[in-house]
Design an enzyme around this catalytic site. Structure first.
Site, PDB file in Angstrom:
ATOM      1  N   ARG A 166       0.801  -1.347   0.325  1.00 21.59           N
ATOM      2  CA  ARG A 166       0.063  -0.443   0.183  1.00 21.59           C
ATOM      3  C   ARG A 166       1.371   1.526   0.229  1.00 21.59           C
ATOM      4  O   ARG A 166       0.507   2.357  -0.829  1.00 21.59           O
ATOM      5  CB  ARG A 166      -0.897   0.245   0.989  1.00 21.59           C
ATOM      6  N   SER A 223      -5.117   4.893   5.259  1.00 16.94           N
ATOM      7  CA  SER A 223      -4.968   3.348   5.454  1.00 16.94           C
ATOM      8  C   SER A 223      -4.553   3.025   4.117  1.00 16.94           C
ATOM      9  O   SER A 223      -3.750   2.504   3.430  1.00 16.94           O
ATOM     10  CB  SER A 223      -6.296   2.963   5.624  1.00 16.94           C
ATOM     11  N   GLU A 251     -18.418   4.057  -0.996  1.00 21.08           N
ATOM     12  CA  GLU A 251     -17.993   3.653  -2.008  1.00 21.08           C
ATOM     13  C   GLU A 251     -18.403   3.567  -3.013  1.00 21.08           C
ATOM     14  O   GLU A 251     -18.468   3.690  -4.779  1.00 21.08           O
ATOM     15  CB  GLU A 251     -17.399   2.357  -1.581  1.00 21.08           C
ATOM     16  N   PHE A 311     -14.304  -3.302   1.165  1.00 26.50           N
ATOM     17  CA  PHE A 311     -15.334  -2.219   0.886  1.00 26.50           C
ATOM     18  C   PHE A 311     -15.415  -2.035  -0.456  1.00 26.50           C
ATOM     19  O   PHE A 311     -17.132  -1.133  -0.542  1.00 26.50           O
ATOM     20  CB  PHE A 311     -15.185  -1.410   1.758  1.00 26.50           C
ATOM     21  N   ASP A 340      -7.777  -7.094  12.344  1.00 24.60           N
ATOM     22  CA  ASP A 340      -9.400  -7.260  12.388  1.00 24.60           C
ATOM     23  C   ASP A 340     -10.239  -8.186  12.349  1.00 24.60           C
ATOM     24  O   ASP A 340     -11.712  -8.291  12.339  1.00 24.60           O
ATOM     25  CB  ASP A 340      -9.481  -6.218  10.918  1.00 24.60           C
TER      26      ASP A 340
END
Lengths: 275, 309
Positions: free
Chosen positions: B5, B31, B52, B77, B110
Site C-alpha cells: 500500500r 490506510s 463507496e 469495501f 481485524d
C-alpha cells in the site's frame, strides 16, 4: 440550443409522445409510462437550455445530460431524433439487434447519450463526477441529471446527494420525475417517501417544485437553476405517468408494457395523428 | 520490508505531474496511502465520505470527462460497489482505477469482516477490467505508474502488512500482464501472487535441498493472464501449484486452471483459502491457519509431482 418558444416546445413534446408510443409498439416491449411523464422536461431542457452540438456530440465542453432512469429511453431517443443527434429512422432500431437505440440508454451505442444507464441510482453520482471535472477544467458547463421518484429509494442516491452538497456543486442540476408509480405498483404502496422536497432541502440542495407538464413552469425552473451557483439544485416535477395517452395515465400496468395495435391507434388519435 | 500500500501511495504522488490524475477517497486515505496525494494536491482529491458506491461513479463521471481517477478503499469495501464497477465502469469501459487495500487473510487481527478473500475472483469476471495483485512495494508502484497508459479500468489489491522488497532496481522487468520468473526450475512451476510469492520462494529453496527443482513465477496480473508463460511452463515442468491469499475458488488458481485445461493439461494443486472465512489473528498465524505457508506449498509440490505420469 436555445430559443424555442413555449408553443414550439409543446409541439416538440407532442411529436415525441407519438414516437414513444410507436417505438414501444414496434418493439412490443419497453417503458412508455415513464417516457411520457418525463418528456416535457426533456424537451424543455434540450430545446431551451442544453449546450450541446448534434453535429459534434462528443464536444468536450458540452453540458452533460444523464438520464439515470435509463429504462425510460424511448423519451430520450425521441428527443435526440428531434434535436438531430440521431435520425428518425434510427428510432426503428429501438431494442433491435445492432441498433443505436439499445433497450436502456447506452453511451457506447447512441450519439448524444452521456451515460450508460439502466441500473437505478447511478446517474447522480456520475453527474457529480462530470461536475467536478468541469470545475477542475475551469469550465462553466453544467451536468443535468434526471431520476425517477421511485429511483430515489436507492441508497446510493443519498450518498450522492450528501456528497454533492458537501462539495457545493453549483453546476450540478437534478430533475426528479415524480410520476408516483414504480415497477410493481404506486410508490405509496411500495415505499412511501414522505416529504421529498424536505429531504432534498435537508441535504443542502436548492429545491423547487413544479408542474412537470406545464412548459412555461418548466422553462422558468430551468432558468432558476442557472441562478443557483453555490449549491446543487433540484427541480421536482410533479408528473403523471403515461401523460397524454388516456388509458396509460396513472396506470401502473404501463410502466413496462407496450401498447397493442388497437391501443396504438387510440393513442395516436389522442395525440393528434390523423388516421 | 515494506507494505504494498505504501508503493501505491508513492506512485500516486509521482503521477501527480499528470494534470489529469485525480484521487478519490472514502475516508480511508490514511490506510490506503492516498493521503500523500491529498496533502500535496487537495484540488485534485475528492472526498466521498464513507460512500463507496458514490465514489466509484464519481470516478466514472470524471473518467468520461478526460480525467484519470484513482479510487481506493479497503478491498472488502470495494465489493459493496461491485455493481457500480460492473455497470458504471466496466460496461462503458471507463478508465477508473480501483485499489483495494488490506486484502487477504494476511490483513490479520481485524478479523474476517476485513479480510477480503474473494475480490480477485469477482473483478476477474468483468469484461474490460484488468486485475492485479503485486507482491512488493516496488512492483506496486511500478504497476500503478503504468495505469494512466492503460485506457481501461483496473482493480489492484494491495496488502496492509509489510513484505520483503524484491524488485529494487529491477523496475524494468515489471509490465502489466507479464508474469515474472523469479526462480528457474524443471520439476514444477509454482505460480503465486501477492504475499504468497515470498512463501513460494521459500518453498522453492527448501525443495532444492530435497532435490526438487521448482520454477517460481510472480503472476502479479491475474487478468489478462500471461497464458504464453503458462503454456511454456506447463510443457517444461509438467506440473503446476498456484498460491494465493484468496479463496481457492475463482482467483489465481481458478484462472490458471481454466486456461491450462484448454491447452496443455498437467496435474495441478491450489494453495489458497479453502472456502471458509478467517478470524482475528496475527498475519503469520493467519497464513499458518489457512494453509498458506511455505511448508504447505512444499507439500503441495510433492503431491503434484507424485501425480505426474
Amino acid at each position: 440550443m436555445t430559443g424555442m418558444s413555449i408553443s414550439e416546445l409543446e409541439e416538440m413534446a407532442r411529436k415525441c409522445r407519438i414516437e414513444i408510443c410507436k417505438m414501444t409498439h414496434r418493439a412490443q416491449a419497453g417503458h412508455p409510462g415513464g417516457s411520457l411523464s418525463e418528456i416535457d422536461i426533456l424537451c424543455a431542457l434540450y430545446g431551451h437550455r442544453l449546450r450541446a452540438r448534434s453535429d459534434d456530440p462528443d464536444w468536450d465542453d458540452r453540458d452533460r445530460f444523464i438520464l439515470s432512469k435509463g429504462h425510460a429511453s424511448p423519451g430520450m431517443y425521441a428527443v435526440l431524433a428531434e434535436m438531430g443527434f440521431i435520425s428518425h429512422a434510427d428510432l426503428e432500431s429501438y431494442r433491435v439487434k445492432g441498433g443505436v437505440c439499445q433497450g436502456h440508454v447506452d453511451m457506447k451505442w447512441c450519439p448524444g447519450v452521456d451515460f450508460s444507464a439502466g441500473s437505478l441510482g447511478m446517474g447522480l453520482s456520475y453527474g457529480m463526477g462530470c461536475s467536478i471535472a468541469a470545475n477542475i477544467d475551469g469550465s462553466k458547463r453544467n451536468a443535468y441529471v434526471m431520476v425517477g421518484d421511485g429511483e430515489i429509494q436507492e441508497g446510493s442516491i443519498w450518498e450522492a446527494a450528501m456528497a454533492a452538497a458537501h462539495h457545493e456543486l453549483g453546476n450540478l442540476k437534478l430533475f426528479i420525475d415524480c410520476n408516483g408509480i414504480q415497477n410493481d405498483d404506486f410508490c405509496e404502496a411500495q415505499m412511501r417517501m414522505f416529504d421529498i422536497p424536505a429531504k432534498w432541502n435537508a441535504f443542502g440542495w436548492a429545491v423547487k417544485v413544479i408542474d412537470g407538464h406545464n412548459m412555461s413552469e418548466i422553462v422558468s425552473a430551468i432558468d432558476w437553476m442557472d441562478t443557483v451557483t453555490d449549491k446543487p439544485a433540484v427541480v421536482i416535477g410533479m408528473t403523471v405517468k403515461g401523460k397524454g395517452v388516456s388509458f396509460m395515465e396513472n396506470n401502473p400496468a404501463f410502466h413496462g408494457a407496450a401498447p397493442s395495435d388497437e391501443q396504438l391507434a387510440i393513442a395516436l388519435s389522442e395525440l393528434g395523428v390523423n388516421a | 520490508m515494506a507494505a504494498t500500500r505504501d508503493g501505491y501511495g508513492e506512485a500516486l504522488l509521482a503521477l501527480a505531474d499528470n494534470p489529469k490524475v485525480v484521487v478519490l477517497e472514502a475516508d480511508l486515505g490514511k490506510s490506503t496511502k492516498s493521503l500523500h496525494f491529498r496533502k500535496a494536491h487537495p484540488e485534485r482529491t475528492v472526498s466521498c465520505g464513507i460512500g463507496e458506491q458514490n465514489m466509484l461513479l464519481v470516478g466514472a463521471g470524471l473518467a468520461s470527462s478526460g480525467y484519470i481517477p484513482f479510487a481506493s478503499t479497503f478491498a472488502i469495501f470495494t465489493e459493496r460497489a461491485f455493481e457500480q464497477m460492473r455497470n458504471g465502469i466496466a460496461r462503458p469501459n471507463l478508465p477508473v482505477h480501483l485499489c483495494g487495500s488490506h486484502g487477504g487473510t494476511h490483513t490479520g487481527t481485524d478479523g474476517s469482516s476485513a479480510q477480503s478473500i474473494e475480490d480477485l475472483a469477482i473483478y476477474r469476471t468483468l469484461p474490460n477490467v484488468v486485475v492485479m495483485h503485486p507482491c512488493d512495494d516496488v512492483s506496486t508502484k511500478e504497476l500503478t505508474m503504468q495505469l494512466p497508459g492503460l485506457g481501461k479500468p483496473s482493480y489492484m489489491r494491495t496488502a496492509r502488512n509489510k513484505t520483503p522488497v524484491l524488485y529494487e532496481g529491477k523496475e524494468s522487468q515489471i509490465k502489466i500482464g507479464k508474469g515474472i520468473t523469479l526462480i528457474e526450475g524443471n520439476d514444477v512451476a509454482i505460480i503465486a501472487c501477492g504475499v504468497l510469492v515470498h512463501e513460494a520462494m521459500e518453498a522453492a529453496k527448501a525443495l532444492q535441498s530435497e532435490g526438487i527443482s521448482a520454477t517460481v513465477v510472480d503472476m502479479h496480473t491475474i487478468k489478462p493472464l500471461d497464458t504464453e508463460l503458462l503454456d511454456s511452463l506447463s510443457q517444461k515442468c509438467g506440473a503446476i501449484v498456484t498460491a494465493e491469499d484468496h479463496s481457492i475458488i475463482g482467483g489465481l488458481g481458478g484462472a490458471v486452471a481454466e486456461h491450462i485445461v484448454t491447452k496443455h493439461p498437467v496435474p495441478m494443486e491450489k494453495i489458497g483459502v479453502h472456502d471458509r472465512f478467517g478470524e482475528s489473528a496475527g498475519s503469520e498465524e493467519m497464513l499458518e491457519m489457512m494453509g498458506l505457508k511455505s511448508h504447505h506449498i512444499s507439500d503441495a509440490v510433492k503431491k503434484v509431482i507424485a501425480r505426474k505420469a
